[in-house]
Motif scaffolding. Sequence first.
Motif, PDB file in Angstrom:
ATOM      1  N   LYS A  13       0.827  -1.211   0.000  1.00 49.56           N
ATOM      2  CA  LYS A  13       0.000   0.000   0.000  1.00 49.56           C
ATOM      3  C   LYS A  13       0.857   1.255   0.000  1.00 49.56           C
ATOM      4  N   VAL A  14       1.960   1.233   0.751  1.00 49.93           N
ATOM      5  CA  VAL A  14       2.848   2.394   0.799  1.00 49.93           C
ATOM      6  C   VAL A  14       3.548   2.569  -0.550  1.00 49.93           C
ATOM      7  N   ARG A  16       2.378   1.633  -3.429  1.00 55.02           N
ATOM      8  CA  ARG A  16       1.338   2.109  -4.346  1.00 55.02           C
ATOM      9  C   ARG A  16       1.105   3.618  -4.168  1.00 55.02           C
ATOM     10  N   ALA A  17       1.036   4.065  -2.909  1.00 57.63           N
ATOM     11  CA  ALA A  17       0.836   5.500  -2.651  1.00 57.63           C
ATOM     12  C   ALA A  17       2.018   6.311  -3.183  1.00 57.63           C
TER      13      ALA A  17
END
Length: 84
Positions: A13-14, A16-17
Amino acid sequence: PVGYLADRVGRSKVIRAGGILLLLTTVVQVWVMEWVGTSPDHKQTETALFLLGMIMWLWGVGDGVVNGPCAALYADSTPRGERS
């Protein structure tokens, strides 16, 4: 701070961000470069230089967000006996 966040919410998720941040930075950079290329006004050039400085800052932040979790994800995918 990014390592803690990656451990807390997940590395993917990090990453991707950070990738989204880098993508948006690229779009803004292209827009600013187009704007500078079509404007002969010197006041706009000063503003464009400021914006390019901010873009470089965003590149650094995006790179910092992506690199740490990517390295940790790569290290986790390597078997323990083969890590250096």
